[in-house]
Structure formats: C-alpha cells, structure tokens
Design an enzyme around this catalytic site. Structure first.
Site, PDB file in Angstrom:
ATOM      1  N   ASP A 169      -8.546  36.459  -1.878  1.00  0.00           N
ATOM      2  CA  ASP A 169      -9.490  36.578  -1.369  1.00  0.00           C
ATOM      3  C   ASP A 169     -10.461  37.707  -1.645  1.00  0.00           C
ATOM      4  O   ASP A 169      -9.671  39.159  -1.617  1.00  0.00           O
ATOM      5  CB  ASP A 169      -9.303  36.690   0.021  1.00  0.00           C
ATOM      6  CG  ASP A 169     -11.000  36.038   0.986  1.00  0.00           C
ATOM      7  OD1 ASP A 169     -11.467  36.701   1.640  1.00  0.00           O
ATOM      8  OD2 ASP A 169     -10.994  34.664   0.358  1.00  0.00           O
ATOM      9  N   ASN A 182     -22.806  39.217  -0.216  1.00  0.00           N
ATOM     10  CA  ASN A 182     -23.789  38.392  -0.242  1.00  0.00           C
ATOM     11  C   ASN A 182     -24.971  38.841   0.591  1.00  0.00           C
ATOM     12  O   ASN A 182     -26.252  38.982   0.250  1.00  0.00           O
ATOM     13  CB  ASN A 182     -23.412  37.369   0.197  1.00  0.00           C
ATOM     14  CG  ASN A 182     -23.283  36.248  -1.132  1.00  0.00           C
ATOM     15  OD1 ASN A 182     -23.442  36.437  -2.255  1.00  0.00           O
ATOM     16  ND2 ASN A 182     -22.312  35.503  -0.849  1.00  0.00           N
ATOM     17  N   ASP A 189     -22.423  35.506  -7.224  1.00  0.00           N
ATOM     18  CA  ASP A 189     -22.046  34.608  -8.166  1.00  0.00           C
ATOM     19  C   ASP A 189     -21.655  35.840  -9.466  1.00  0.00           C
ATOM     20  O   ASP A 189     -20.588  35.303 -10.068  1.00  0.00           O
ATOM     21  CB  ASP A 189     -23.461  33.867  -8.285  1.00  0.00           C
ATOM     22  CG  ASP A 189     -23.963  32.817  -7.615  1.00  0.00           C
ATOM     23  OD1 ASP A 189     -24.812  32.092  -7.408  1.00  0.00           O
ATOM     24  OD2 ASP A 189     -23.334  32.842  -6.812  1.00  0.00           O
ATOM     25  N   GLU A 195     -15.295  32.561  -1.577  1.00  0.00           N
ATOM     26  CA  GLU A 195     -14.660  33.653  -2.807  1.00  0.00           C
ATOM     27  C   GLU A 195     -13.368  33.495  -2.495  1.00  0.00           C
ATOM     28  O   GLU A 195     -12.644  34.602  -3.067  1.00  0.00           O
ATOM     29  CB  GLU A 195     -15.306  34.390  -2.151  1.00  0.00           C
ATOM     30  CG  GLU A 195     -14.210  35.846  -0.507  1.00  0.00           C
ATOM     31  CD  GLU A 195     -15.126  34.697   0.708  1.00  0.00           C
ATOM     32  OE1 GLU A 195     -16.358  33.891   0.283  1.00  0.00           O
ATOM     33  OE2 GLU A 195     -15.091  35.247   1.564  1.00  0.00           O
TER      34      GLU A 195
END
Length: 601
Positions: A476, A484, A493, A520
C-alpha cells in the site's frame, strides 16, 4: 464541573443584592432553604474554633446556594433556629451537596452551651452517618423546644458549594420518595442502554457500540457520585476511592466520548490529522486517569476540566465539519448535545429561581443527560444504516455493470453466429483482446483484482497438490490520499503507473505476478516461495519504490510503501481466504507501526 455556570450567575445576583439581617427559622412542616438567613466567615488558616463564633465578622450569604469555588480555606456558616415541640417532633438540617469532605455542625443554646455536635463528610465511611442518606443530615431533636444557633464548618477539596435547608421528618421522606423514582428510572435506562449495546458489540464486533456502552455507563456513575448514590450503594466503605472517583470518572468519560465521536461521525473520512489528534486526546485522558491517583484533587480536577473543555471544543468542531459534509449521524450527535445543554440551562435557571423551580426542573439536567444518551445511541444506529445503504448502492451498481456485461456478451455471441466462417479467426482474436482487457487494470497495465482472485485460487490448489509454499505480499502506498489531495489526481495516476512499472522490474520469475488490488493497493503472488524468499522480494520492492524520487507532472516525489507478507503451505483444511487476510493484517500492522516498513506474519 457543574458549579462553574452557577458561580457566574450567582456572582451577578450577589452584585445586585443588599445585605439583610438574618431572622430565625421556625421549625414546622415546611421546607426552608436557609440561604437568605445564613451568614458566613472565611477561615483561610483553618484555625478558628466554634467557641469564638460570636466575635467574628459575619457577612450575609447572597448566592443561592452559597458557592466559593475551589479553595483551600475552610468556611463557617451560622443561622438561628426556633423550635416548637407541639408543631413538629422530628426535624433535620440537610446539606444537599454529597461530595463535601469535612462538615462540623455545632448546635449552640441561648446560653452559649453546646447542645450537640456532628462530624460528617465524604472522607468518613458512609456507615458513620447519622442516617443512611445520600445527603448529609443532622438531627435537631435537641433544639425542638427552644432556640439555638447553628454553626457549621466546611472544608473540601471539591468546589465549595453548601446548599443548606431545614425540613421536618415527613418532608424529608416525601422529598426522598419524589426523587427516588426519577433516580431509579435514570439508572435503569442507563444500565439498559449500556448492557444492550455491549450485547450488540459482542454480536457485531463494531467497537462503536462498545465505546457507547462505556460512555453511558460512566455518565451514569458520574451522576450517581454527584447525587451521593455511588457512595451509598457502590463503595460505602472506600472514602479514599470516593475522593478520586470524580476525576477518574470524568477522564474515563472523556476517553469514551472521544472514541465514540471518532467512530460515529467517521473523522478519518474527513481528516486523518484530526483523527490522529483525537486519538492523542484519548491517550491523554488515559494518562490523566493514572494521574488522578497521584496529584492532589484540586490540582487534578482543574486539569481534568481543562481537558474536558478541550475535548468538548474539538468534538463540537468535528461534528460541525461533518454536518457541513451532510453526514447524517453528525446531526444526531448535534441534537444530543443541544438537548443536554437545554437541560443544563433549565436546571441552573430553576436553582437560581429565575423560573419557578419544580421537581421536573430539579431533574432537568438528568433528563437532558438521558435524552442525550438516547440520541447518541440513535446516531450510532444511523451510522450503521448509512453504511448499509452505501454498500447496497455499490451492490446495485455492480449488478447493473454485470447486466451490461452479460448483455454485451450476448450481443457478441449473436454477431458471431451471424458472421461467416471466414471471419471466425478475427472474432476469436477480438474475444482474446476483450478477455485481456477484463483481466488487466486500465491505468497501470497490471492484472486487476478479479484476475488476482482467480489466480490465487488456482495457485493455492496447485500448491496444495504439490506440497509447496505460496506467499502473498500486500503493498500500500503511504499517504496516497494526502498526495492526491495536494497535487491532484493526475499526479496520483502518474505515481500509480510508475509504482506498477517498478514492481514489474523487481519480479524476475515468469510465475511471479503483480496485481492492482484497488486504489493505491497492490498484491504480489509468489508461487513456490517461502517466507525468506518473500521477504527478499518485498525488500527489493520497498527499495525500488522509495530509492529514487518519482517525476509526476512537474513534481519530484519521494514515495514509500508499507508491505504485509503471509506464507502458507496449504493443507487439507487450509482456506485460500485466510492467506490473504493474514497478509492484509500484516499490512495493517505495518501502518500502525508508522508505515514505510515490512511486516511478516
């Protein structure tokens, strides 16, 4: 805690009042509040003796009830009584603030002789009281046939609040009976709420129900302590614990309140920082519980009340934020707080006689507290409902997507049936491409979660037949949501794509597979690999991702990952779901330990 608003309002009334000469109180069948008839003297050194009371500079008491806040001084009070044995046969002085430490009462005759004296307070075992009653009661049989001056000395570590009244025996019984059913209903409701939600916690495993049960139970114990019921029924022989209990219980209330609000309004959904801040306050509350047994009571109660105020402000801020997010349980928590506040205001106004007092107003604080507890429970149930609705909506959307996929597949089959044999090869190639698309993640090019589930089942059965080990790595990206939010989804992205590329560079064996599990989170499947080999691969992945900054847009970003590892050699009774759950649990442990690390089952 409850004395602060009383002190503020009483100070205003004191500033507007004029001293009056105290008149003697006749003992009859009526209830007499003695505030207008009382005088007081502050004894800062605590060295005065009752024999000299006539020489002191007495001042009239103006606040109702007499209040002097937290103080190290002792305070003396006096008033005159006149008895008539033909009018009343049994009468009592009642001091209705059960958490006063030391109370010395002297009944002095007209000739200055001591008629009777009583020593009481909550530093003495409950069994030493003249009458087993939550409030302090002093019998007046020795002054029923004449006049007497009553001199009272009070010293306490708690707030100096001394509500004194005189009442006849039958009035005492009637008042006790009038309050007993309210107290019983309150405690019965609190116990039922707490027990019911503990059962729900045991059945559902949702810790929000456990926090709510703890909060309601502690709220009930706090009220029982302020009423004196806890000292009467729960720990009558433990005066030392009775001294610590208020501070301990308030800090326990802060802890359970923090954890309850954090759970019911889902703080983490709004802000990870605020969630961590709330958790830090919970740890502080636990520390203050321990300090309650070490620091002096007056110092500890001030710290406790400051912590409670900070907790209250933080909780209100979070609830308002979640209300701004239109999160329904936050509205229920807000309504609960409003009801408790209204009950507190009504109670204070009734005590100050701003509005006519009554049995209902006298218990308005308790009623507000009970309504608050009920609404807190409703907020918890509402949160469960909101989460269930979200799951059902996601399931409906998934069903629609599956229907569309099935419809697409049927249309393809019909077209295939209508196509001539010469285009069979082209259609088969198109079908292969479609399968590849459904098996891969569009953003990263890795296999997707659906393909992972199928591959895991297949490799698990293969390892079972061959007697080999199978390892799963759950990976993770740390703080990805913050990334983000800060740089935008386009940068996020790019980070996901580069992470996938670096994963692929580490995996050398054809059988090793990397998957994008969702968001993620990535998964790596290592067939025929034990714990040692899995740890080596995980270390390589960890180094590859964090070793070199990623260029995303115009940003150079250092990205770290948390990795959980689980390995199993499947046996006859092994379950495939357990292997992934163990790896996921190790990932959760890595995050709890600070992220940017590898944890192995």
């Amino acid at each position: 805690m409850r004395s602060l608003p009383f002190l503020l309002l009483s100070f205003l009334l004191l500033s507007l009042s004029l001293p009056v000469k105290a008149a003697a109180v006749w003992l009859d069948h009526n209830f007499h509040s003695l505030t207008p008839r009382m005088e007081y003297v502050q004894d800062a050194a605590g060295e005065r003796e009752w024999q000299d009371f006539s020489q002191w500079g007495w001042q009239p008491v103006a606040s109702s009830p007499p209040q002097f806040g937290y103080t190290q001084s002792a305070y003396w009070f006096r008033f005159d009584l006149r008895g008539d044995p033909e009018a009343v046969s049994h009468a009592w002085i009642e001091i209705s603030y059960p958490i006063l430490d030391e109370i010395d009462v002297y009944l002095i005759g007209e000739n200055g002789a001591l008629l009777d004296s009583v020593k009481t307070g909550d530093i003495f075992p409950f069994s030493t009281r003249v009458l087993a009653h939550e409030n302090f009661l002093i019998p007046l049989e020795k002054v029923l046939d004449g006049a007497a001056t009553v001199v009272i000395r009070v010293r306490t570590e708690s707030s100096m609040e001394v509500p004194v009244s005189v009442l006849e025996n039958i009035t005492l019984i009637e008042r006790s009976q009038a309050n007993s059913w309210i107290h019983g209903a309150f405690f019965g409701a609190i116990i039922m709420l707490g027990f019911y939600h503990i059962l729900i916690f045991l059945a559902a495993g949702d810790r929000g129900f456990l926090y709510f049960a703890g909060l309601t139970t502690v709220m009930g114990l706090i009220q029982a302590t302020l009423w004196g019921s806890s000292y009467h029924y729960l720990w009558p022989g433990l005066p030392a614990w009775n001294e610590y209990s208020i501070s301990v219980l308030i800090n326990m209330s802060n802890f359970f309140g923090i954890m309850y609000v954090s759970t019911v309004v889902q703080i983490r959904e709004r802000s990870i920082f605020l969630a961590r801040l709330f958790n830090a306050m919970a740890v502080v509350s636990l520390g203050l519980i321990a300090l309650s047994f070490i620091l002096p009571y007056q110092e500890m109660i001030r710290i406790t009340l400051i912590a409670a105020l900070v907790t209250l402000v933080m909780g209100a801020f979070i609830v308002l934020l979640r209300m701004y997010d239109r999160y329904l349980p936050a509205y229920a928590v807000f309504a609960a707080s409003v009801m408790y506040t209204l009950g507190s205001v009504a109670y204070i106004l009734g005590k100050l006689e701003v509005i006519p007092n009554s049995l209902l107003l006298d218990n308005a604080l308790v009623i507000g507290q009970l309504v608050q507890a009920v609404l807190f429970g409703f907020a918890l149930s509402l949160r469960i409902t909101v989460e269930r609705n979200l799951r059902e909506e996601a399931q409906r959307e998934s069903a629609v997507a599956q229907d569309l996929l099935l419809e697409t597949e049927r249309a393809q089959n019909q077209r295939l049936d209508r196509e001539v044999r010469s285009r069979t090869r082209q259609l088969e190639e198109a079908n292969v491409r479609l399968q590849q698309m459904s098996a891969t993640d569009a953003l990263t090019g890795l296999y997707n979660r659906r393909q992972f589930d199928e591959t895991l089942d297949r490799q698990f059965e293969l390892a079972r037949r061959q007697g080999t080990e199978l390892s799963v790595l759950v990976i993770d990206l740390d703080h990805f949501k913050s990334l983000n939010d800060t740089y935008g989804h386009a940068v996020g992205d790019d980070v996901l794509k580069q992470t996938a590329a670096r994963l692929q560079t580490v995996l050398k064996r054809p059988s090793d597979r990397a998957f994008r599990y969702g968001g993620e989170e990535f998964v790596v499947l290592l067939p025929d690999s034990g714990t040692t080999a899995a740890r080596i691969v995980a270390k390589q992945i960890w180094s590859a991702i964090r070793g070199e900054a990623m260029m995303a847009g115009n940003q150079s970003l250092r990205v770290t990952v948390s990795i959980g590892i689980a390995t199993e050699k499947p046996g006859a009774d092994s379950e495939v779901a357990t292997l992934f759950q163990r790896a996921d649990a190790q990932l959760y442990r890595a995050k709890e330990q600070g992220r940017d690390r590898i944890c192995v089952d």
